[in-house]
Design a protein around this motif. Structure first.
Motif, PDB file in Angstrom:
ATOM      1  N   GLU A 211      29.295 -82.462 -39.576  1.00  0.00           N
ATOM      2  CA  GLU A 211      29.215 -83.501 -38.041  1.00  0.00           C
ATOM      3  C   GLU A 211      29.195 -82.360 -36.773  1.00  0.00           C
ATOM      4  OE1 GLU A 211      32.032 -86.899 -37.899  1.00  0.00           O
ATOM      5  OE2 GLU A 211      31.591 -87.106 -39.885  1.00  0.00           O
ATOM      6  N   VAL A 212      30.256 -81.572 -37.365  1.00  0.00           N
ATOM      7  CA  VAL A 212      30.705 -80.651 -35.947  1.00  0.00           C
ATOM      8  C   VAL A 212      30.146 -80.076 -35.633  1.00  0.00           C
ATOM      9  CG1 VAL A 212      31.958 -78.923 -35.780  1.00  0.00           C
ATOM     10  CG2 VAL A 212      33.400 -80.861 -36.558  1.00  0.00           C
ATOM     11  N   VAL A 213      28.728 -78.897 -36.864  1.00  0.00           N
ATOM     12  CA  VAL A 213      28.098 -78.276 -36.678  1.00  0.00           C
ATOM     13  C   VAL A 213      26.786 -79.191 -36.106  1.00  0.00           C
ATOM     14  CG1 VAL A 213      26.413 -76.808 -38.325  1.00  0.00           C
ATOM     15  CG2 VAL A 213      29.020 -76.297 -38.814  1.00  0.00           C
ATOM     16  N   LYS A 214      26.310 -80.491 -36.275  1.00  0.00           N
ATOM     17  CA  LYS A 214      25.797 -80.822 -35.576  1.00  0.00           C
ATOM     18  C   LYS A 214      25.219 -81.266 -33.872  1.00  0.00           C
ATOM     19  CE  LYS A 214      23.427 -83.946 -39.624  1.00  0.00           C
ATOM     20  NZ  LYS A 214      24.263 -85.331 -39.879  1.00  0.00           N
ATOM     21  N   LYS A 215      26.662 -81.071 -33.797  1.00  0.00           N
ATOM     22  CA  LYS A 215      27.083 -81.367 -32.003  1.00  0.00           C
ATOM     23  C   LYS A 215      27.040 -79.549 -31.864  1.00  0.00           C
ATOM     24  CE  LYS A 215      30.234 -83.176 -30.422  1.00  0.00           C
ATOM     25  NZ  LYS A 215      31.674 -84.496 -30.686  1.00  0.00           N
ATOM     26  N   PHE A 216      27.264 -78.951 -32.120  1.00  0.00           N
ATOM     27  CA  PHE A 216      27.461 -77.763 -31.443  1.00  0.00           C
ATOM     28  C   PHE A 216      25.641 -77.243 -31.956  1.00  0.00           C
ATOM     29  CE2 PHE A 216      27.232 -73.187 -32.752  1.00  0.00           C
ATOM     30  CZ  PHE A 216      28.263 -72.661 -31.268  1.00  0.00           C
ATOM     31  N   ALA A 217      25.017 -77.503 -32.546  1.00  0.00           N
ATOM     32  CA  ALA A 217      24.299 -76.651 -32.437  1.00  0.00           C
ATOM     33  C   ALA A 217      23.088 -76.987 -31.705  1.00  0.00           C
ATOM     34  CB  ALA A 217      23.475 -77.316 -33.963  1.00  0.00           C
ATOM     35  N   LYS A 218      23.077 -78.758 -31.494  1.00  0.00           N
ATOM     36  CA  LYS A 218      22.102 -79.116 -30.237  1.00  0.00           C
ATOM     37  C   LYS A 218      23.338 -78.381 -28.599  1.00  0.00           C
ATOM     38  CE  LYS A 218      21.300 -83.694 -28.136  1.00  0.00           C
ATOM     39  NZ  LYS A 218      21.073 -84.693 -28.469  1.00  0.00           N
ATOM     40  N   LEU A 219      24.022 -77.812 -29.369  1.00  0.00           N
ATOM     41  CA  LEU A 219      24.584 -77.020 -27.269  1.00  0.00           C
ATOM     42  C   LEU A 219      24.067 -75.852 -27.419  1.00  0.00           C
ATOM     43  CD1 LEU A 219      26.671 -76.610 -25.348  1.00  0.00           C
ATOM     44  CD2 LEU A 219      28.219 -75.753 -27.287  1.00  0.00           C
ATOM     45  N   VAL A 220      23.992 -75.489 -28.726  1.00  0.00           N
ATOM     46  CA  VAL A 220      23.537 -73.730 -28.487  1.00  0.00           C
ATOM     47  C   VAL A 220      21.634 -73.933 -28.880  1.00  0.00           C
ATOM     48  CG1 VAL A 220      24.076 -71.525 -29.338  1.00  0.00           C
ATOM     49  CG2 VAL A 220      25.849 -72.984 -29.277  1.00  0.00           C
ATOM     50  N   ASP A 221      21.203 -74.712 -29.052  1.00  0.00           N
ATOM     51  CA  ASP A 221      19.862 -74.655 -29.924  1.00  0.00           C
ATOM     52  C   ASP A 221      19.888 -73.718 -30.871  1.00  0.00           C
ATOM     53  OD1 ASP A 221      17.251 -75.618 -29.300  1.00  0.00           O
ATOM     54  OD2 ASP A 221      16.499 -74.292 -28.309  1.00  0.00           O
ATOM     55  N   ILE A 222      20.450 -74.136 -31.500  1.00  0.00           N
ATOM     56  CA  ILE A 222      19.751 -73.316 -33.087  1.00  0.00           C
ATOM     57  C   ILE A 222      19.862 -74.134 -34.849  1.00  0.00           C
ATOM     58  CG2 ILE A 222      21.207 -71.644 -32.910  1.00  0.00           C
ATOM     59  CD1 ILE A 222      23.334 -72.423 -34.040  1.00  0.00           C
ATOM     60  N   ASP A 223      19.342 -73.643 -35.675  1.00  0.00           N
ATOM     61  CA  ASP A 223      19.250 -75.079 -36.505  1.00  0.00           C
ATOM     62  C   ASP A 223      20.332 -75.010 -37.140  1.00  0.00           C
ATOM     63  OD1 ASP A 223      18.703 -75.885 -39.337  1.00  0.00           O
ATOM     64  OD2 ASP A 223      17.129 -74.176 -39.852  1.00  0.00           O
ATOM     65  N   PRO A 224      21.228 -75.858 -37.316  1.00  0.00           N
ATOM     66  CA  PRO A 224      22.741 -76.068 -37.967  1.00  0.00           C
ATOM     67  C   PRO A 224      22.332 -75.582 -39.346  1.00  0.00           C
ATOM     68  CG  PRO A 224      21.686 -78.616 -36.903  1.00  0.00           C
ATOM     69  CD  PRO A 224      20.073 -77.652 -36.933  1.00  0.00           C
ATOM     70  N   TRP A 225      21.602 -74.940 -39.836  1.00  0.00           N
ATOM     71  CA  TRP A 225      21.649 -74.710 -41.302  1.00  0.00           C
ATOM     72  C   TRP A 225      21.956 -73.631 -41.859  1.00  0.00           C
ATOM     73  CZ3 TRP A 225      18.276 -71.032 -43.374  1.00  0.00           C
ATOM     74  CH2 TRP A 225      18.800 -70.751 -44.487  1.00  0.00           C
ATOM     75  N   MET A 226      21.600 -72.411 -40.470  1.00  0.00           N
ATOM     76  CA  MET A 226      22.420 -71.316 -39.819  1.00  0.00           C
ATOM     77  C   MET A 226      23.451 -71.313 -40.147  1.00  0.00           C
ATOM     78  SD  MET A 226      19.590 -68.802 -39.537  1.00  0.00           S
ATOM     79  CE  MET A 226      18.286 -69.653 -38.965  1.00  0.00           C
ATOM     80  N   LEU A 227      24.745 -72.194 -39.704  1.00  0.00           N
ATOM     81  CA  LEU A 227      25.804 -71.952 -40.733  1.00  0.00           C
ATOM     82  C   LEU A 227      26.486 -73.325 -41.261  1.00  0.00           C
ATOM     83  CD1 LEU A 227      26.777 -72.148 -36.089  1.00  0.00           C
ATOM     84  CD2 LEU A 227      26.409 -70.340 -37.518  1.00  0.00           C
TER      85      LEU A 227
END
Length: 432
Positions: free
Chosen positions: A218-234
């Motif tokens: 959940e956290v990474v999906k929100k963060f990835a949208k903020l930074v514009d990255i693929d959540p899988w990277m993290l």
């Protein structure tokens, strides 16, 4: 303090570092807003893996036991963070009770307890040690490797039964450095007039890694949208398998299917990014720590071909607790090395602040193996005393402060996930 480090930063991670550095103001504001909504765990450590094409947490410990491995330069920050954390729960705190693991004879663990006591005392608190061990019936001195000494004392309940005390010592705050793998002792239950940190449901008798990584999703999906990255990277893929018995093979088919599923998802991502490495997964107990109940798997056939020694190793966890539930987690390579030994960063936090970290180094293990095993050593990091001040002018992958800032960001994502996890699993959410 920056150790001589060889790191493979290539391809996607270059882009990831660039995007995170460019978004630093937005990231720090995002964290501030999240901490207005959620309470961070009292303290936490996060094991990270840097594969060059991916940077992800693989384990989050809510009872960290390696404060002695932190650089002494970071001690003032630890004291400030501890002060901020304790003031939340007991602003006028005077006495603090620290409860360590019952197996307190390990010299490195003893040094961890001594460092924690040093941190808490420098916040202005009186600190004493209370033991859950039935063998401690009177104040018992324990010698430290550096010539110092700790005094373990038997725990008691107050006359009204609502508080945990020592003889002539009534603490406002109780800090657990015991992960409760063996269960919750009765003496810790129903403490109505004191704050217990972390809470009982953070212990491994109740906590599950699958809950943590679900919250991390959940956290990474929100963060990835903020930074514009693929959540899988993290974020490592994972799934949970229940009802396993490694001794008689019960649940083996379900485990094989889970391994195949995660490996297929990894292959798809590797193909998308042109990654040539061989996918692997880590199978580990859904509860527990100390690097027990963990194995590396490159192909599901390896699950069926486990020998008796391997099955015995996977069947029990710390304190002899039987392993019946596991998670199958995407394996993340670590391409960091110190003096030709494989290394991985471990980041320590108190409250919402990064207070330091170290590299776990193990010359006996490979880049696709668990490093929390015999032969490991620790190289402390002071995060260049600038973990929150990245070098915006440096090229991606060239500046240690930027790498440490990345570590701190990802570790704080895991910390936030732990906060959500504790909220969701709290048996009494009204008083959380």
């Amino acid at each position: 303090m920056v150790p001589h480090l060889v790191t493979a930063l290539n391809g996607p991670l270059h882009d990831l570092e660039k995007k995170i550095l460019e978004a630093t103001p937005a990231i720090e504001r995002w964290f501030r807003l999240e901490w207005q909504e959620h309470t961070p765990p009292f303290y936490c450590s996060v094991d990270l893996r840097n594969a060059g094409f991916k940077l992800a947490p693989v384990d989050t410990n809510l009872f960290p036991g390696g404060f002695n491995n932190l650089a002494t330069e970071m001690l003032p920050l630890s004291v400030q963070a501890a002060m901020a954390a304790i003031e939340k729960y007991c602003p006028d705190a005077k006495n603090l009770l620290l409860i360590p693991e019952t197996n307190t004879r390990h010299p490195f663990y003893l040094q961890n307890i001594a460092r924690l006591m040093q941190i808490f005392r420098q916040t202005g608190l009186n600190v004493r040690l209370g033991s859950l061990s039935a063998d401690i019936t009177e104040p018992t001195p324990i010698d430290l490797p550096d010539g110092g000494q700790l005094i373990l004392e038997p725990l008691e309940r107050s006359e009204n039964g609502r508080r945990l005390v020592l003889k002539n010592f009534d603490p406002c705050t109780i800090v657990l450095n015991n992960d409760l793998s063996a269960g919750i002792p009765a003496i810790l239950e129903e403490l109505n007039e004191q704050t217990l940190l972390p809470p009982l449901h953070a212990g491994w008798s109740m906590r599950r890694k699958s809950n943590h990584f679900s919250s991390y999703d959940e956290v990474v999906k929100k963060f990835a949208k903020l930074v514009d990255i693929d959540p899988w990277m993290l974020n490592p893929f994972f799934t949970k398998v229940n009802g396993i018995n490694f001794d008689d093979g019960t649940g083996e088919d379900a485990l094989v299917a889970a391994v195949d599923t995660i490996l297929a998802k990894i292959r798809k991502k590797y193909k998308e990014y042109g990654i040539k490495e061989k996918p692997f997964v880590i199978v580990k107990a859904d509860a527990g720590t100390y690097g027990m109940g963990i194995m590396t798997v490159h192909h599901s056939d390896e699950v069926r071909e486990l020998n008796r020694k391997q099955r015995n190793k996977m069947s029990v966890n710390k304190d002899g607790i039987a392993v019946t539930d596991v998670i199958v987690q995407e394996g993340v390579y670590t391409f960091e090395q110190i003096k030709d030994s494989v290394a991985e960063p471990v980041v320590y936090m108190i409250d919402r602040y990064v207070v330091g970290g170290f590299y776990r180094v193990n010359e006996e293990r490979g880049i696709d193996e668990n490093l929390n095993a015999p032969g490991m050593q620790f190289v402390p990091l002071a995060f260049a005393q600038q973990h929150a001040v990245p070098d915006m002018k440096a090229k991606p992958g060239t500046a240690a402060p930027n790498r440490f800032y990345m570590y701190g960001v990802v570790a704080r994502l895991a910390l936030l996930a732990a906060s959500l996890e504790l909220e969701k699993t709290d048996p009494d959410p009204e008083i959380y």
